[in-house]
Design a protein around this motif. Structure first.
Motif, PDB file in Angstrom:
ATOM      1  N   GLY A 130       1.580  -1.669   0.122  1.00  0.00           N
ATOM      2  CA  GLY A 130       0.270  -0.349  -0.037  1.00  0.00           C
ATOM      3  C   GLY A 130       0.881   1.150   0.099  1.00  0.00           C
ATOM      4  N   PHE A 131       1.708   1.822  -0.100  1.00  0.00           N
ATOM      5  CA  PHE A 131       2.648   2.119  -0.378  1.00  0.00           C
ATOM      6  C   PHE A 131       2.548   2.810  -1.788  1.00  0.00           C
ATOM      7  CE2 PHE A 131       5.737  -0.011   2.109  1.00  0.00           C
ATOM      8  CZ  PHE A 131       5.725   0.243   3.739  1.00  0.00           C
ATOM      9  N   ASP A 132       3.374   4.250  -1.691  1.00  0.00           N
ATOM     10  CA  ASP A 132       3.005   5.068  -2.958  1.00  0.00           C
ATOM     11  C   ASP A 132       4.126   4.885  -4.176  1.00  0.00           C
ATOM     12  OD1 ASP A 132       5.135   6.106  -2.761  1.00  0.00           O
ATOM     13  OD2 ASP A 132       4.911   8.353  -1.823  1.00  0.00           O
ATOM     14  N   GLY A 133       5.124   4.342  -3.875  1.00  0.00           N
ATOM     15  CA  GLY A 133       5.963   3.765  -5.451  1.00  0.00           C
ATOM     16  C   GLY A 133       6.491   4.317  -5.695  1.00  0.00           C
ATOM     17  N   SER A 134       6.437   5.415  -5.187  1.00  0.00           N
ATOM     18  CA  SER A 134       6.962   6.411  -5.809  1.00  0.00           C
ATOM     19  C   SER A 134       9.008   7.188  -5.781  1.00  0.00           C
ATOM     20  CB  SER A 134       7.403   8.171  -5.719  1.00  0.00           C
ATOM     21  OG  SER A 134       7.827   8.074  -4.234  1.00  0.00           O
ATOM     22  N   ALA A 135       8.882   7.498  -6.777  1.00  0.00           N
ATOM     23  CA  ALA A 135      10.591   7.258  -6.625  1.00  0.00           C
ATOM     24  C   ALA A 135      11.434   7.596  -5.498  1.00  0.00           C
ATOM     25  CB  ALA A 135      12.000   8.213  -7.719  1.00  0.00           C
TER      26      ALA A 135
ATOM     27  N   LEU B 150      19.020   0.835 -13.702  1.00  0.00           N
ATOM     28  CA  LEU B 150      17.165   1.061 -12.527  1.00  0.00           C
ATOM     29  C   LEU B 150      17.139   2.800 -12.048  1.00  0.00           C
ATOM     30  CD1 LEU B 150      15.382  -0.538 -11.415  1.00  0.00           C
ATOM     31  CD2 LEU B 150      16.816  -0.931  -8.980  1.00  0.00           C
ATOM     32  N   VAL B 151      18.279   3.055 -11.466  1.00  0.00           N
ATOM     33  CA  VAL B 151      18.091   4.523 -11.128  1.00  0.00           C
ATOM     34  C   VAL B 151      17.816   5.272 -11.831  1.00  0.00           C
ATOM     35  CG1 VAL B 151      18.588   6.604 -10.326  1.00  0.00           C
ATOM     36  CG2 VAL B 151      19.627   3.840  -9.426  1.00  0.00           C
ATOM     37  N   PHE B 152      18.009   5.109 -13.296  1.00  0.00           N
ATOM     38  CA  PHE B 152      17.152   6.302 -14.589  1.00  0.00           C
ATOM     39  C   PHE B 152      16.150   5.429 -14.895  1.00  0.00           C
ATOM     40  CE2 PHE B 152      16.274   5.670 -19.006  1.00  0.00           C
ATOM     41  CZ  PHE B 152      15.931   6.816 -19.014  1.00  0.00           C
ATOM     42  N   ALA B 153      15.896   3.846 -14.547  1.00  0.00           N
ATOM     43  CA  ALA B 153      15.057   4.459 -15.267  1.00  0.00           C
ATOM     44  C   ALA B 153      13.503   5.005 -13.791  1.00  0.00           C
ATOM     45  CB  ALA B 153      14.027   2.622 -15.364  1.00  0.00           C
ATOM     46  N   LYS B 154      14.103   4.583 -12.911  1.00  0.00           N
ATOM     47  CA  LYS B 154      12.589   5.057 -11.881  1.00  0.00           C
ATOM     48  C   LYS B 154      12.474   6.566 -11.489  1.00  0.00           C
ATOM     49  CE  LYS B 154      10.305   3.999  -8.756  1.00  0.00           C
ATOM     50  NZ  LYS B 154       8.701   3.563  -9.152  1.00  0.00           N
ATOM     51  N   SER B 155      14.162   7.093 -11.666  1.00  0.00           N
ATOM     52  CA  SER B 155      14.389   9.144 -11.593  1.00  0.00           C
ATOM     53  C   SER B 155      13.427   9.931 -12.825  1.00  0.00           C
ATOM     54  CB  SER B 155      15.470   9.333 -11.987  1.00  0.00           C
ATOM     55  OG  SER B 155      15.815   8.484 -10.062  1.00  0.00           O
ATOM     56  N   ASN B 156      13.821   8.794 -14.178  1.00  0.00           N
ATOM     57  CA  ASN B 156      13.265  10.291 -15.272  1.00  0.00           C
ATOM     58  C   ASN B 156      11.788   9.755 -15.022  1.00  0.00           C
ATOM     59  OD1 ASN B 156      12.873  10.900 -18.440  1.00  0.00           O
ATOM     60  ND2 ASN B 156      14.238  11.181 -18.084  1.00  0.00           N
ATOM     61  N   ALA B 157      10.748  10.681 -15.903  1.00  0.00           N
ATOM     62  CA  ALA B 157       9.803  10.293 -16.346  1.00  0.00           C
ATOM     63  C   ALA B 157       9.210   9.457 -17.603  1.00  0.00           C
ATOM     64  CB  ALA B 157       9.474  11.354 -16.613  1.00  0.00           C
ATOM     65  N   GLU B 158       9.812   8.794 -18.247  1.00  0.00           N
ATOM     66  CA  GLU B 158       9.969   8.054 -19.300  1.00  0.00           C
ATOM     67  C   GLU B 158      10.617   7.089 -19.433  1.00  0.00           C
ATOM     68  OE1 GLU B 158       7.213   7.507 -21.676  1.00  0.00           O
ATOM     69  OE2 GLU B 158       6.011   9.851 -20.385  1.00  0.00           O
TER      70      GLU B 158
ATOM     71  N   PHE C 243      11.126   4.143 -17.812  1.00  0.00           N
ATOM     72  CA  PHE C 243      10.834   2.398 -17.649  1.00  0.00           C
ATOM     73  C   PHE C 243      10.196   2.708 -19.183  1.00  0.00           C
ATOM     74  CE2 PHE C 243       7.943  -0.621 -16.954  1.00  0.00           C
ATOM     75  CZ  PHE C 243       8.020  -1.521 -16.566  1.00  0.00           C
ATOM     76  N   ASN C 244       9.221   3.738 -19.292  1.00  0.00           N
ATOM     77  CA  ASN C 244       8.667   3.375 -20.643  1.00  0.00           C
ATOM     78  C   ASN C 244       9.540   2.701 -21.721  1.00  0.00           C
ATOM     79  OD1 ASN C 244       5.745   3.236 -19.436  1.00  0.00           O
ATOM     80  ND2 ASN C 244       6.169   5.690 -20.022  1.00  0.00           N
ATOM     81  N   ILE C 245      11.443   3.735 -21.814  1.00  0.00           N
ATOM     82  CA  ILE C 245      12.003   3.654 -22.860  1.00  0.00           C
ATOM     83  C   ILE C 245      12.438   2.207 -22.479  1.00  0.00           C
ATOM     84  CG2 ILE C 245      14.316   4.292 -23.282  1.00  0.00           C
ATOM     85  CD1 ILE C 245      13.020   7.167 -22.785  1.00  0.00           C
ATOM     86  N   LEU C 246      13.244   1.699 -21.059  1.00  0.00           N
ATOM     87  CA  LEU C 246      13.944   0.913 -20.652  1.00  0.00           C
ATOM     88  C   LEU C 246      12.809  -0.608 -21.170  1.00  0.00           C
ATOM     89  CD1 LEU C 246      15.668  -0.864 -18.813  1.00  0.00           C
ATOM     90  CD2 LEU C 246      14.071  -0.848 -17.306  1.00  0.00           C
ATOM     91  N   TRP C 247      11.103  -0.526 -20.485  1.00  0.00           N
ATOM     92  CA  TRP C 247      10.700  -1.715 -20.855  1.00  0.00           C
ATOM     93  C   TRP C 247      10.576  -1.820 -22.684  1.00  0.00           C
ATOM     94  CZ3 TRP C 247       8.873  -5.741 -18.915  1.00  0.00           C
ATOM     95  CH2 TRP C 247       7.318  -6.236 -19.305  1.00  0.00           C
ATOM     96  N   ARG C 248      10.065  -0.840 -23.784  1.00  0.00           N
ATOM     97  CA  ARG C 248      10.007  -1.091 -25.813  1.00  0.00           C
ATOM     98  C   ARG C 248      11.350  -1.722 -25.633  1.00  0.00           C
ATOM     99  NH1 ARG C 248       8.958   4.777 -25.250  1.00  0.00           N
ATOM    100  NH2 ARG C 248       6.427   4.480 -25.207  1.00  0.00           N
ATOM    101  N   TYR C 249      12.491  -0.967 -24.983  1.00  0.00           N
ATOM    102  CA  TYR C 249      14.112  -1.542 -25.849  1.00  0.00           C
ATOM    103  C   TYR C 249      13.817  -3.045 -25.158  1.00  0.00           C
ATOM    104  CZ  TYR C 249      16.037   2.810 -27.644  1.00  0.00           C
ATOM    105  OH  TYR C 249      16.630   3.515 -28.382  1.00  0.00           O
ATOM    106  N   PHE C 250      13.734  -3.468 -23.680  1.00  0.00           N
ATOM    107  CA  PHE C 250      13.618  -4.434 -23.186  1.00  0.00           C
ATOM    108  C   PHE C 250      12.514  -6.040 -24.125  1.00  0.00           C
ATOM    109  CE2 PHE C 250      10.645  -7.450 -21.090  1.00  0.00           C
ATOM    110  CZ  PHE C 250      11.621  -8.456 -20.083  1.00  0.00           C
ATOM    111  N   ALA C 251      11.268  -5.524 -24.769  1.00  0.00           N
ATOM    112  CA  ALA C 251      10.544  -6.298 -25.414  1.00  0.00           C
ATOM    113  C   ALA C 251      11.672  -6.297 -26.842  1.00  0.00           C
ATOM    114  CB  ALA C 251       9.107  -5.359 -25.424  1.00  0.00           C
ATOM    115  N   TRP C 252      11.112  -5.623 -27.387  1.00  0.00           N
ATOM    116  CA  TRP C 252      12.436  -5.630 -29.171  1.00  0.00           C
ATOM    117  C   TRP C 252      13.475  -6.269 -28.779  1.00  0.00           C
ATOM    118  CZ3 TRP C 252      16.947  -3.647 -30.479  1.00  0.00           C
ATOM    119  CH2 TRP C 252      17.112  -3.965 -31.663  1.00  0.00           C
TER     120      TRP C 252
END
Length: 491
Positions: free
Chosen positions: A155-160, A384-392, A394-403
Motif C-alpha cells: 500500500g505504499f505510493d511506489g514513487s522514486a 534502475l536509477v535512470f528508469a525510476k528517476s526519469n518520467a519516461e 521505464f517506458n523507454i526501458l520496457w520498449r527496448y527490453f521487449a524488442w
C-alpha cells in the motif's frame, strides 16, 4: 469463452504432438550428461527432473507472460489463437533445441553455442547484444516486482522519492546477489519449490476463477467493438503485425529463454528429460499468458478496469482481487511478484557465467564470483536509477527490453539451423527457419518504424522488414550448407 477454450486446446494438443516431433528430430539418448561428467558442486550439479523443470519455468517466466498479454489482448480475441500457435511452433521449439544443443555440447552457455554454430562476427555481436539484454532484464525484473509489491501488497505510493520503494528494491537486489554467486542447488534449488507453489496457486486460481466468476470473453465470430471496449478499432489502428508480436513477448517467444535453458543444461541427469524440462515448461508459460489475457479481457468488459495498455500493472491487482478475494488476491499477487524475481536472479547468474566463460575468469572462488557480480550489479543499479528517476525512463526501458528480447531469438534460430545442417538433419531446417523468418520480419519492421528506433513510415518499414527476413533465411541456408559440406570433407 469458446475462443479461449479452443486456444487452450490448440496449445495442449498441439504441444503434445509437436513436442514429440521435436524430441524425435533431436534424438535424445542415454549418454552421460555434463551434470555428471563436469560435476563441480557449483553450476554442474545433478538435480531431479521435477526440480529442473520447475527452476526452468520460474527462470523463463518473468513479467512478460503477464504484462504482455494484458496489453496484447486489446487487439481482441485473435490473441487466444496466435498465442498458442506461436508458442508451440516458435517459443517451445526454440527453448527445447537451445537447451538440448547446449546439453549435448557439454553444458555450454549460449554465447559458446552461437560461437560454435556461426562465425566470429555474429558471435561478437551476440555477446554484446545478449549482455545488454540481460542487464535490462535484471533492471526490469527489479523494477516491476518492486513496484507491484510496494503499491498493491504493502500500500505504499511506489514513487522514486519514497524510502519504502528503494528498501523493497534493495531487498530484491540482495537476493539477486546471493542467488547469482552461491551454488545453484544451495539457494535456487531450495527456494524455488516454495516460489513454484505460489506461482501455481496464482495461475490456476485465476484460471478457475474465470469460469466461476463467468468473465465475459469475446469470441472471434462476435462483434469486436463492445459498449466499453472497441477491440476492433484498436486492432485496425495499431498495426497488429508487428506490434502484437513485440508486446506479447514471452508467452509466444523469448530469446531470453535460451540463456536460461543453457543454465539447466548443466543440472540435468538425462537427455530424455529435455522435453518436459524445456518444451513443456514453455507451454506452461503459454498457459499463463492465455490466463492473464483472458483475465484482463474479463475485467475490461465488466468495466472493472480501464482498457489501457499503460495501466497493465494496475490490471494485475484488479484481476487477482476480484477473482480470489482480498486474501487470495494478495497470494496471487505474490505469485506475480515471484515470476520476475525468479527470472531476474538467473538472468544475472547467466550473465556472470557467460562473461566468466568469455574472459576465462575463474569462478570457483567466492571472492572472484563476488568481484565479477559486483561489476554487473553496479551497471544494473545505474539502469534502475535512470528508469525510476526519469518520467519516461521505464517506458523507454520496457520498449527496448521487449524488442531486444525477441531479436535475441534470431541468433538461437541461426545456431539451431546450422546444428541441423551439421548433424544430418537438414530436411528439418524449416522448423527453426519458419519462426526465425517471421521474427526477423517482426523485429526489423518494428525497430525501423519505432520512435526508439529509426522512425521510418510504416510502408517503407514493412518493405525493409520483408527484405531483411528474406536475407536472413537466404544467408542461413547458404552458410548451413557450407558448414555441412566442410564437415563432410573432414569426415
Amino acid at each position: 469463452m469458446a475462443t479461449f477454450i479452443i486456444g487452450l486446446a490448440i496449445l495442449f494438443v498441439g504441444a503434445a504432438l509437436y513436442g514429440k516431433f521435436c524430441e524425435h528430430v533431436f534424438g535424445p539418448d542415454d549418454r552421460k550428461t555434463p551434470a555428471y561428467t563436469k560435476q563441480d558442486g557449483l553450476d554442474y550439479v545433478p538435480m531431479r527432473e521435477w526440480k529442473n523443470s520447475l527452476i526452468n519455468l520460474l527462470n523463463i517466466a518473468g513479467t512478460g507472460p503477464i504484462l504482455g498479454p494484458i496489453q496484447g489482448i486489446l487487439f481482441g480475441p485473435i490473441a487466444f489463437i496466435t498465442i498458442p500457435i506461436g508458442n508451440i511452433i516458435g517459443g517451445a521449439m526454440h527453448d527445447y533445441f537451445s537447451g538440448m544443443i547446449c546439453l549435448r555440447d557439454g553444458g555450454t552457455q549460449m554465447p559458446d553455442m552461437i560461437r560454435r554454430y556461426s562465425n566470429k562476427g555474429v558471435y561478437t555481436f551476440y555477446q554484446i547484444f545478449c549482455s545488454l539484454l540481460l542487464l535490462l532484464v535484471g533492471a526490469v525484473f527489479i523494477y516491476t516486482p518492486g513496484d507491484i509489491a510496494a503499491t498493491q501488497v504493502f500500500g505504499f505510493d511506489g514513487s522514486a522519492t519514497s524510502v519504502s520503494t528503494w528498501v523493497i528494491y534493495g531487498v530484491i537486489f540482495v537476493y539477486y546477489l546471493v542467488a547469482t554467486v552461491f551454488p545453484i542447488d544451495k539457494i535456487i534449488g531450495r527456494i524455488y519449490p516454495i516460489f513454484g507453489a505460489i506461482l501455481l496457486f496464482s495461475a490456476i486460481g485465476v484460471f478457475i476463477g474465470l469460469f466461476v466468476k463467468g468473465y465475459p470473453l469475446i469470441n472471434l465470430w462476435d462483434s469486436w467493438n463492445g459498449a466499453l471496449v472497441s477491440y476492433g478499432d484498436y486492432f485496425s489502428a495499431n498495426h497488429f503485425i508487428p506490434i502484437f508480436f513485440i508486446t506479447v513477448a514471452c508467452g509466444i517467444l523469448s530469446g531470453f529463454h535460451s540463456t536460461q535453458t543453457a543454465i539447466i543444461s548443466r543440472t540435468m541427469k538425462s537427455e530424455r528429460q529435455g522435453r518436459m524440462t524445456f518444451y513443456n515448461m514453455m507451454v506452461l508459460e503459454g498457459f499463463i499468458a492465455m490466463v492473464w489475457a483472458a483475465g484482463a479481457m474479463g475485467v475490461y468488459n465488466l468495466g472493472l478496469q480501464a482498457a489501457d495498455a499503460g495501466l497493465a500493472t494496475a490490471t494485475i491487482g484488479v484481476v487477482c482481487k476480484d477473482i480470489l478475494g482480498p486474501v487470495g488476491g494478495v497470494i496471487a499477487l505474490l505469485g506475480v511478484i515471484v515470476l520476475p524475481i525468479t527470472s531476474g536472479d538467473t538472468a544475472l547468474r547467466s550473465l556472470r557465467m557467460a562473461v566468466s566463460d568469455a574472459l576465462h575468469i575463474d569462478q570457483k572462488n567466492v571472492k572472484k564470483r563476488l568481484g565479477l557480480a559486483a561489476v554487473i550489479f553496479i551497471l544494473v543499479a545505474v539502469i534502475l536509477v535512470f528508469a525510476k528517476s526519469n518520467a519516461e525512463g521505464f517506458n523507454i526501458l520496457w520498449r527496448y527490453f521487449a524488442w531486444s528480447n525477441q531479436t535475441l531469438s534470431l541468433f538461437a534460430f541461426i545456431a539451431i539451423s546450422v546444428w541441423m545442417f551439421e548433424n544430418g538433419k537438414a530436411r528439418f531446417v524449416w522448423m527453426p527457419l519458419i519462426p526465425g523468418a517471421w521474427y526477423a520480419f517482426v523485429t526489423i519492421t518494428y525497430i525501423v518504424n519505432a520512435k526508439i528506433g529509426f522512425n521510418v513510415p510504416w510502408g517503407a518499414a514493412y518493405v525493409i522488414g520483408i527484405v531483411a527476413a528474406a536475407a536472413y533465411v537466404g544467408l542461413i541456408l547458404w552458410y548451413g550448407k557450407k558448414r555441412a559440406a566442410r564437415k563432410a570433407q573432414k569426415a
